[in-house]
Design a protein around this motif. Structure first.
Motif, mmCIF file in Angstrom:
data_model
loop_
_atom_site.group_PDB
_atom_site.id
_atom_site.type_symbol
_atom_site.label_atom_id
_atom_site.label_comp_id
_atom_site.label_asym_id
_atom_site.label_seq_id
_atom_site.Cartn_x
_atom_site.Cartn_y
_atom_site.Cartn_z
ATOM 1 N N ASP A 41 -7.514 -2.440 -9.540
ATOM 2 C CA ASP A 41 -8.556 -3.066 -10.337
ATOM 3 C C ASP A 41 -8.742 -4.489 -9.835
ATOM 4 O OD1 ASP A 41 -10.321 -3.738 -12.703
ATOM 5 O OD2 ASP A 41 -9.576 -1.784 -13.343
ATOM 6 N N ASP A 42 -9.559 -5.265 -10.530
ATOM 7 C CA ASP A 42 -9.813 -6.635 -10.095
ATOM 8 C C ASP A 42 -8.539 -7.474 -10.054
ATOM 9 O OD1 ASP A 42 -12.678 -6.540 -9.757
ATOM 10 O OD2 ASP A 42 -12.828 -6.361 -11.938
ATOM 11 N N GLN A 43 -7.598 -7.190 -10.944
ATOM 12 C CA GLN A 43 -6.413 -8.031 -11.070
ATOM 13 C C GLN A 43 -5.275 -7.661 -10.123
ATOM 14 O OE1 GLN A 43 -7.889 -6.305 -13.504
ATOM 15 N NE2 GLN A 43 -8.729 -7.796 -14.942
ATOM 16 N N GLY A 44 -5.333 -6.495 -9.499
ATOM 17 C CA GLY A 44 -4.220 -6.134 -8.629
ATOM 18 C C GLY A 44 -4.357 -4.769 -7.991
ATOM 19 N N TRP A 45 -3.646 -4.601 -6.899
ATOM 20 C CA TRP A 45 -3.546 -3.315 -6.179
ATOM 21 C C TRP A 45 -2.084 -2.894 -6.242
ATOM 22 C CZ3 TRP A 45 -7.099 -0.238 -3.564
ATOM 23 C CH2 TRP A 45 -6.551 0.807 -2.822
ATOM 24 N N ARG A 46 -1.815 -1.640 -6.597
ATOM 25 C CA ARG A 46 -0.450 -1.275 -6.971
ATOM 26 C C ARG A 46 0.209 -0.176 -6.143
ATOM 27 N NH1 ARG A 46 -0.192 -5.946 -9.006
ATOM 28 N NH2 ARG A 46 -1.195 -6.257 -11.047
ATOM 29 N N ILE A 47 -0.355 0.217 -5.010
ATOM 30 C CA ILE A 47 0.300 1.265 -4.220
ATOM 31 C C ILE A 47 0.222 0.937 -2.737
ATOM 32 C CG2 ILE A 47 -1.785 2.709 -4.164
ATOM 33 C CD1 ILE A 47 0.832 4.914 -4.518
ATOM 34 N N GLU A 48 1.332 1.205 -2.054
ATOM 35 C CA GLU A 48 1.439 0.919 -0.620
ATOM 36 C C GLU A 48 0.565 1.873 0.182
ATOM 37 O OE1 GLU A 48 5.167 0.404 2.455
ATOM 38 O OE2 GLU A 48 5.301 1.943 0.901
ATOM 39 N N ILE A 49 -0.281 1.309 1.049
ATOM 40 C CA ILE A 49 -1.091 2.078 2.004
ATOM 41 C C ILE A 49 -0.749 1.532 3.392
ATOM 42 C CG2 ILE A 49 -3.414 2.767 2.714
ATOM 43 C CD1 ILE A 49 -2.763 3.736 -0.089
ATOM 44 N N PRO A 50 0.094 2.203 4.174
ATOM 45 C CA PRO A 50 0.560 1.630 5.444
ATOM 46 C C PRO A 50 -0.554 1.187 6.375
ATOM 47 C CG PRO A 50 1.890 3.539 4.864
ATOM 48 C CD PRO A 50 0.760 3.493 3.877
ATOM 49 N N ALA A 51 -1.669 1.900 6.396
ATOM 50 C CA ALA A 51 -2.771 1.527 7.283
ATOM 51 C C ALA A 51 -3.495 0.268 6.818
ATOM 52 C CB ALA A 51 -3.769 2.679 7.386
ATOM 53 N N ARG A 52 -3.229 -0.167 5.582
ATOM 54 C CA ARG A 52 -3.898 -1.344 5.020
ATOM 55 C C ARG A 52 -2.857 -2.255 4.360
ATOM 56 N NH1 ARG A 52 -9.436 -1.734 6.525
ATOM 57 N NH2 ARG A 52 -9.973 0.395 7.190
ATOM 58 N N PRO A 53 -2.022 -2.912 5.172
ATOM 59 C CA PRO A 53 -0.896 -3.675 4.615
ATOM 60 C C PRO A 53 -1.309 -4.853 3.746
ATOM 61 C CG PRO A 53 -1.128 -4.072 6.971
ATOM 62 C CD PRO A 53 -2.018 -2.916 6.645
ATOM 63 N N PHE A 72 3.962 -3.683 -6.865
ATOM 64 C CA PHE A 72 3.355 -2.462 -6.332
ATOM 65 C C PHE A 72 4.434 -1.412 -6.144
ATOM 66 C CE2 PHE A 72 4.721 -4.741 -2.558
ATOM 67 C CZ PHE A 72 5.194 -3.747 -1.704
ATOM 68 N N TYR A 73 3.982 -0.169 -5.988
ATOM 69 C CA TYR A 73 4.887 0.948 -5.734
ATOM 70 C C TYR A 73 4.910 1.231 -4.240
ATOM 71 C CZ TYR A 73 3.886 1.567 -10.684
ATOM 72 O OH TYR A 73 3.709 1.358 -12.025
ATOM 73 N N THR A 74 6.099 1.259 -3.671
ATOM 74 C CA THR A 74 6.221 1.771 -2.312
ATOM 75 C C THR A 74 5.954 3.278 -2.350
ATOM 76 O OG1 THR A 74 8.563 2.305 -2.556
ATOM 77 C CG2 THR A 74 8.015 0.055 -1.825
ATOM 78 N N ALA A 75 5.821 3.864 -1.172
ATOM 79 C CA ALA A 75 5.642 5.315 -1.121
ATOM 80 C C ALA A 75 6.805 6.021 -1.803
ATOM 81 C CB ALA A 75 5.508 5.777 0.323
ATOM 82 N N ALA A 76 8.025 5.501 -1.580
ATOM 83 C CA ALA A 76 9.206 6.115 -2.204
ATOM 84 C C ALA A 76 9.168 5.956 -3.725
ATOM 85 C CB ALA A 76 10.481 5.495 -1.635
ATOM 86 N N ASP A 77 8.740 4.785 -4.223
ATOM 87 C CA ASP A 77 8.613 4.579 -5.669
ATOM 88 C C ASP A 77 7.647 5.594 -6.275
ATOM 89 O OD1 ASP A 77 10.263 2.311 -5.677
ATOM 90 O OD2 ASP A 77 8.568 0.928 -5.428
ATOM 91 N N TYR A 78 6.493 5.702 -5.644
ATOM 92 C CA TYR A 78 5.466 6.597 -6.166
ATOM 93 C C TYR A 78 5.949 8.049 -6.150
ATOM 94 C CZ TYR A 78 0.932 8.967 -6.578
ATOM 95 O OH TYR A 78 -0.103 9.776 -6.968
ATOM 96 N N GLN A 79 6.595 8.443 -5.073
ATOM 97 C CA GLN A 79 7.091 9.817 -4.990
ATOM 98 C C GLN A 79 8.179 10.082 -6.020
ATOM 99 O OE1 GLN A 79 7.807 9.633 -0.673
ATOM 100 N NE2 GLN A 79 6.345 11.319 -0.423
ATOM 101 N N GLU A 80 8.966 9.054 -6.368
ATOM 102 C CA GLU A 80 9.969 9.222 -7.409
ATOM 103 C C GLU A 80 9.302 9.413 -8.770
ATOM 104 O OE1 GLU A 80 13.523 9.407 -9.633
ATOM 105 O OE2 GLU A 80 12.990 9.895 -7.566
#
Length: 557
Positions: free
Chosen positions: A246-258, A276-284
């Protein structure tokens, strides 16, 4: 009472204020709302019936309940949780059934102190315990989430056509036990852990029953999201929608867009640190949800609500709509991605590809709401192109109802302003399915009453009666069969602790869960509020905060 909060963080200040409000309510000085209208009723404390809790008192109410006779089943040191081998066709699911049995046993061990071993048992007849059995011979209408639960003096037996149904049945079993069963630690002076004799036949009304957590306005850690999942699972919800940008923040890791996490994740409302959530955080989070049979639906809000994206990648801001970063306010509708161009669709492709890779569920939610600086034709084309990327990634696109003119797949209805229902009806006639999330009924960030210290009022105030007393099938005139289900969004402009989430969820979440699970014919405000009143003891045992609303006849204690 005066609370001095200077010098504390925003999160701590709000926690202190919330604690003060709950303390005042507990001692009888909380603000009480006069419930308008005869239908809402006025609450007076009701006595909790003696003896084991009967199935007609649980939430959401089952499809059918037949009371048995005799003393019921009491958990003792001899009780085991048994997984019963079934036909060859279901043997492949034996490991999943074992996991459900272990989950149930662990949940029951903590408060009871009983050993409750888990065992496979080829012949459970006469065995002392709780048996879980997959039975494909159950009626086809049972579906994947339906179950049958029987209890008598010899034990409890839960049968289902699929593991998911067994899990839903275990949640009913927990509600049939005394409320102290939700305690995370051994209960002193424990009651008899007895299940009343009963036969329950149950299945859901809708296939989609969810709640949304906004982790952008205020960020919540993976463990805090897991706690949110626990509350949803209790009431048989099956989807967790995570609002990840959202306007206030981005919360998930996208390796192609660091830069999204290096720049866009550092802020939130009030200027406190984001995350933010790393890929491992999100998968957990996904794994934890899957084990409780909730499907995670990730949302990246496009093309509006994009200030965190524009701060991270200014070249996507051809409309010059970005606010200075970090943005910590709550105003919406000012930010917009470029409507056209290779750069913007390369960006959306990177995001869609990674989310599809990380998300085993069928849905990707692409927002689409409150876009005020893009021409209608450009907006419709943008929605079509990103939806096509989602479809190419093997997922079903979901969008807020503003995407109806150019969208497809699944539409989430929240905005009932003039013309929106017409757009939604036309999209449904073209085959789109609809998730019902009317803001004036289901938005759990709306205040209970105008003077409540948390939440907003732009969609009105929502007491428990308002959350319960509507029909998802008829609120908007849609073709028969268009409604996929219901979802309760919880936005977090004013919420940044798990305790604050709790008091906005409880007791309204069970109201919306019952709309999604129970048959329309079973809906009765008077019966529901009486059943809901007994849930307070469960929440107290579990350590959950809740708002003791005066329209619910909480038992006097």
């Amino acid at each position: 009472m005066q609370i001095r909060t200077a010098g504390f963080s925003a999160r701590t200040r709000r926690a202190l204020v919330l604690a003060a409000v709950l303390l005042l309510a507990a001692v009888g000085f909380g603000v009480q709302r006069a419930i308008g209208g005869e239908d809402a009723g006025s609450a007076g404390a009701v006595a909790v019936p003696a003896g084991p809790r009967t199935a007609d008192r649980i939430v959401p109410v089952p499809l059918s309940v037949a009371a048995g006779s005799g003393p019921g089943y009491r958990l003792t040191g001899r009780t085991a949780v048994r997984t019963v081998p079934g036909a060859e066709a279901v043997e492949r699911q034996a490991g999943e059934v074992r996991r459900i049995a272990e989950q149930l046993a662990e949940a029951l061990r903590r408060p009871t102190g009983l050993p409750l071993p888990v065992a496979a048992d080829a012949d459970p007849a006469g065995a002392d315990g709780i048996s879980l059995l997959l039975d494909p011979a159950l009626p086809e209408a049972t579906g994947t989430e339906g179950y049958r639960l029987t209890a008598d003096a010899t034990g409890v037996r839960i049968t289902a056509r699929a593991p998911e149904g067994l899990f839903r049945g275990t949640q009913t079993l927990r509600q049939l036990l005394p409320p102290q069963i939700e305690s995370p630690r051994p209960v002193g002076g424990a009651p008899e852990w007895t299940v009343a004799p009963v036969t329950v036949e149950d299945r859901p009304r809708y296939g989609y029953r969810g709640a949304m957590l906004d982790v952008t306005r205020h960020f919540f850690t993976p463990d805090e999201v897991k706690g949110f999942i626990d509350r949803l699972a209790l009431y048989k919800l099956n989807h967790l929608h995570l609002h990840l940008s959202d306007d206030q923040g981005w919360r998930i890791e996208i390796p192609a867009r660091p830069a999204l996490t290096k720049v866009g994740a550092v802020s939130e409302v009030d200027g406190t640190p984001g995350g933010f959530y790393t890929a491992a955080d999100y998968q957990e989070i996904v794994r934890y949800a899957q084990e409780r049979y909730l499907t995670v639906v990730p949302e990246i809000d496009l093309p509006g609500h994009s200030n965190a994206i524009l701060a991270s990648y200014p070249e996507l801001d051809c409309t010059k709509s970005a606010r200075p970063w970090p943005y910590t306010g709550i105003e919406v509708g000012f930010s917009t991605l470029c409507p056209t161009g290779d750069e913007v669709f390369a960006f959306t492709q990177d995001v869609v590809t990674e989310l599809a890779r990380l998300t085993p569920g069928p849905y990707l939610h692409l927002g689409g709401d409150e876009v005020k600086k893009m021409a209608p034709a450009e907006y419709a084309e943008f929605v079509k192109r990103v939806n096509a990327q989602v479809l190419a990634a093997g997922k079903t696109p979901v969008g807020w109802n503003q995407t109806a003119p150019g969208g497809g797949g699944v539409l989430q209805f929240w905005d009932g302003r003039a013309g929106r229902d017409v757009e939604l009806k036309e999209a449904a006639e073209r085959g789109a399915k609809v998730i019902m999330s009317p803001s004036g009924r289901s938005y759990l960030d709306m205040k209970y009453e105008s003077g409540y210290p948390l939440g907003l009022v732009w969609a009105g105030t929502i007491d428990v009666w308002t959350a319960y007393s509507w029909d998802p099938d008829t609120l908007v005139p849609l073709p028969a069969g268009s409604v996929l289900g219901v979802e309760a969004p919880l936005w977090t402009e004013t919420l940044d602790t798990p305790e604050e989430l709790d008091v906005m969820l409880l007791p309204r979440l069970p109201a919306l869960a019952e709309l999604g699970w129970s048959s329309r014919e079973s809906h009765s405000w008077e019966r529901f509020r009486t059943r809901l009143a007994e849930e307070g003891a469960r929440w107290e045992a579990a350590g959950y905060r809740y708002e003791k609303r005066d329209e619910v006849p909480w038992p006097a204690r």
